[in-house]
Scaffold this motif. Structure first.
Motif: not given
Length: 120
Positions: A81-84, A86-100
């Motif tokens: 999730l972090e890699i995706f 940091e490489t712009d496959y996920l937006t910061k909001d998308e990342y924070e939602s699922i990574d939480g």
């Protein structure tokens, strides 16, 4: 499975989110790095599968083994999730939602394993 088993419920719901994220990534990126998307799908859904097996473990050792595998898969999921992000496959909001959710699962699994070890 018990309906009050928090980790079983959370990991099942997380697996569903991972499947939907995988579908989203495929549509959005037209399979750009399909092998990595599949890796996220594999490890993200494996967490719940191992918890599910652990709930029905035949022994304490078997239970701890399944929970340890689930924890490792959750850590790997967190990495992808972090890699995706940091490489712009996920937006910061998308990342924070699922990574939480992923971090919460890691914390619960860690607590379960610590409690299990203390009860020896």
């Amino acid at each position: 499975m018990k309906t009050d088993n928090i980790i079983a419920i959370k990991t099942k719901l997380f697996a569903i989110r991972i499947i939907r994220l995988y579908q989203h990534l495929q549509k959005k990126n037209k399979g750009a790095i399909e092998v990595l998307f599949r890796q996220l799908l594999r490890c993200g859904t494996s967490i719940g599968a191992n918890v599910h097996e652990g709930v029905r473990a035949q022994s304490k050792k078997d239970f701890e083994s399944k929970m340890n595998i689930a924890l490792k898969e959750a850590s790997e999921t967190d990495f992808w999730l972090e890699i995706f992000m940091e490489t712009d496959y996920l937006t910061k909001d998308e990342y924070e939602s699922i990574d939480g959710d992923c971090i919460e699962i890691i914390k619960i699994l860690t607590a379960i394993l610590n409690a299990s070890k203390k009860s020896k």
